[in-house]
Scaffold this motif. Structure first.
Motif, mmCIF file in Angstrom:
data_model
loop_
_atom_site.group_PDB
_atom_site.id
_atom_site.type_symbol
_atom_site.label_atom_id
_atom_site.label_comp_id
_atom_site.label_asym_id
_atom_site.label_seq_id
_atom_site.Cartn_x
_atom_site.Cartn_y
_atom_site.Cartn_z
ATOM 1 N N LYS A 1 0.849 -1.182 -0.011
ATOM 2 C CA LYS A 1 0.026 -0.025 0.096
ATOM 3 C C LYS A 1 0.892 1.119 -0.020
ATOM 4 C CE LYS A 1 -3.765 2.326 2.981
ATOM 5 N NZ LYS A 1 -3.327 3.640 2.458
ATOM 6 N N ASP A 2 0.423 2.254 -0.642
ATOM 7 C CA ASP A 2 1.128 3.322 -1.023
ATOM 8 C C ASP A 2 2.392 3.541 -1.932
ATOM 9 O OD1 ASP A 2 -0.617 4.448 0.795
ATOM 10 O OD2 ASP A 2 0.713 4.340 2.542
ATOM 11 N N ILE B 1 -8.478 4.646 -25.374
ATOM 12 C CA ILE B 1 -9.587 4.549 -26.332
ATOM 13 C C ILE B 1 -10.600 5.586 -26.025
ATOM 14 C CG2 ILE B 1 -11.359 3.453 -27.703
ATOM 15 C CD1 ILE B 1 -9.470 0.986 -27.502
ATOM 16 N N SER B 2 -11.080 5.380 -24.694
ATOM 17 C CA SER B 2 -12.199 6.174 -24.201
ATOM 18 C C SER B 2 -11.883 6.149 -22.476
ATOM 19 C CB SER B 2 -13.460 5.705 -24.718
ATOM 20 O OG SER B 2 -13.862 4.208 -24.227
ATOM 21 N N GLY B 3 -12.764 7.088 -21.922
ATOM 22 C CA GLY B 3 -12.621 7.057 -20.673
ATOM 23 C C GLY B 3 -11.986 8.114 -19.790
ATOM 24 N N GLU B 4 -12.241 8.402 -18.676
ATOM 25 C CA GLU B 4 -11.777 9.455 -17.742
ATOM 26 C C GLU B 4 -10.638 9.135 -16.771
ATOM 27 O OE1 GLU B 4 -12.135 12.703 -18.803
ATOM 28 O OE2 GLU B 4 -13.290 12.195 -20.459
ATOM 29 N N LEU B 5 -10.261 7.909 -16.598
ATOM 30 C CA LEU B 5 -9.171 7.509 -15.615
ATOM 31 C C LEU B 5 -10.156 7.694 -14.316
ATOM 32 C CD1 LEU B 5 -5.930 8.542 -17.333
ATOM 33 C CD2 LEU B 5 -6.851 6.328 -17.343
ATOM 34 N N LYS B 6 -10.735 7.315 -13.974
ATOM 35 C CA LYS B 6 -11.300 7.150 -12.441
ATOM 36 C C LYS B 6 -10.687 6.330 -11.628
ATOM 37 C CE LYS B 6 -15.821 8.329 -14.182
ATOM 38 N NZ LYS B 6 -16.997 7.785 -14.666
ATOM 39 N N LEU B 7 -10.160 6.708 -10.457
ATOM 40 C CA LEU B 7 -9.426 6.198 -9.334
ATOM 41 C C LEU B 7 -10.467 4.966 -8.770
ATOM 42 C CD1 LEU B 7 -6.986 8.099 -7.992
ATOM 43 C CD2 LEU B 7 -6.650 6.685 -10.145
ATOM 44 N N LEU B 8 -10.472 3.709 -8.989
ATOM 45 C CA LEU B 8 -11.600 2.925 -8.536
ATOM 46 C C LEU B 8 -10.805 1.909 -7.359
ATOM 47 C CD1 LEU B 8 -13.768 1.631 -11.562
ATOM 48 C CD2 LEU B 8 -13.877 3.629 -9.982
ATOM 49 N N GLU B 9 -9.379 1.899 -7.387
ATOM 50 C CA GLU B 9 -8.788 0.916 -6.419
ATOM 51 C C GLU B 9 -7.618 1.617 -6.115
ATOM 52 O OE1 GLU B 9 -8.151 -3.196 -7.805
ATOM 53 O OE2 GLU B 9 -9.933 -3.378 -8.470
ATOM 54 N N GLU C 1 -5.195 5.070 -4.668
ATOM 55 C CA GLU C 1 -5.169 6.075 -3.640
ATOM 56 C C GLU C 1 -5.173 7.679 -4.534
ATOM 57 O OE1 GLU C 1 -2.755 6.086 -0.394
ATOM 58 O OE2 GLU C 1 -3.543 4.499 0.342
ATOM 59 N N ASN C 2 -4.003 7.368 -5.609
ATOM 60 C CA ASN C 2 -3.850 8.568 -6.372
ATOM 61 C C ASN C 2 -3.176 8.122 -7.631
ATOM 62 O OD1 ASN C 2 -3.147 11.119 -6.676
ATOM 63 N ND2 ASN C 2 -1.493 11.262 -5.109
ATOM 64 N N ALA C 3 -2.993 9.071 -8.535
ATOM 65 C CA ALA C 3 -2.409 8.850 -9.746
ATOM 66 C C ALA C 3 -1.721 10.203 -10.228
ATOM 67 C CB ALA C 3 -3.400 8.671 -10.736
ATOM 68 N N LYS C 4 -0.629 10.140 -10.800
ATOM 69 C CA LYS C 4 0.130 11.079 -11.616
ATOM 70 C C LYS C 4 0.547 10.915 -12.845
ATOM 71 C CE LYS C 4 2.164 12.631 -7.031
ATOM 72 N NZ LYS C 4 3.544 13.046 -6.491
ATOM 73 N N TRP C 5 0.702 11.958 -13.749
ATOM 74 C CA TRP C 5 1.195 11.880 -14.894
ATOM 75 C C TRP C 5 2.643 12.232 -14.823
ATOM 76 C CZ3 TRP C 5 -0.945 9.458 -18.795
ATOM 77 C CH2 TRP C 5 -2.170 9.067 -18.984
ATOM 78 N N LEU C 6 3.570 11.477 -15.033
ATOM 79 C CA LEU C 6 4.987 11.746 -14.861
ATOM 80 C C LEU C 6 5.715 12.167 -16.271
ATOM 81 C CD1 LEU C 6 5.703 9.176 -11.979
ATOM 82 C CD2 LEU C 6 5.209 11.670 -11.749
ATOM 83 N N SER C 7 6.603 12.786 -16.139
ATOM 84 C CA SER C 7 7.342 13.371 -17.623
ATOM 85 C C SER C 7 9.018 12.534 -17.196
ATOM 86 C CB SER C 7 7.722 14.676 -17.564
ATOM 87 O OG SER C 7 8.451 15.311 -16.536
#
Length: 134
Positions: free
Chosen positions: A34-35, A94-102, A104-110
């Motif tokens: 976790k984390d 293809i489609s969707g809005e990236l909902k966090l269902l499982e 804790e967090n998400a980030k787009w990283l360069s």
């Protein structure tokens, strides 16, 4: 030792503000790790291909439809209680809005921020290959 086989989605996008490529990282919301940060994905079901697995897992975990493009690499890593084999698959949304269902967090990283999160040990092994895509 217990064997676990998973697929991980390497999902890229172009940041609309910077015009730079980024990869999606998700933070685990449960379990022993976790984390920790990872590329999203999950366990292969019996008879399932790695590509079919990642399409299903991203639908279940992020409510998003992806297309599995190609395998970037296969990571093998020995955790204390199991051996992990992870098929890392380049995916296109293809489609969707990236909902966090499982998660804790998400980030787009360069490329510059790729190492700014605490990646899980197995996921660290694919970062060099991801860097070449960013």
């Amino acid at each position: 030792m217990k064997q676990i086989t998973v697929s991980g989605a390497v999902i890229l996008r172009i940041n609309p503000n910077t015009n730079k490529k980024e990869v999606l990282a998700t933070q685990r919301g449960y379990g022993d790790y976790k984390d920790g940060w990872e590329i999203p994905g999950g366990k292969l079901e019996e008879g399932e291909t790695p590509e079919a697995c990642i399409v299903r897992e991203i639908r279940e975990e992020l409510a998003t439809e992806v297309r599995a493009e190609k395998v970037l690499g296969i990571v093998d890593y020995d955790y204390p209680n199991f051996h992990l084999t992870m098929h890392c698959i380049l995916c296109t949304i293809i489609s969707g809005e990236l909902k966090l269902l499982e998660h804790e967090n998400a980030k787009w990283l360069s490329a510059e921020s790729l190492y700014s999160v605490d990646w899980l040990p197995a996921d660290k092994l694919i970062l060099d290959k991801i860097t070449t895509l960013l």
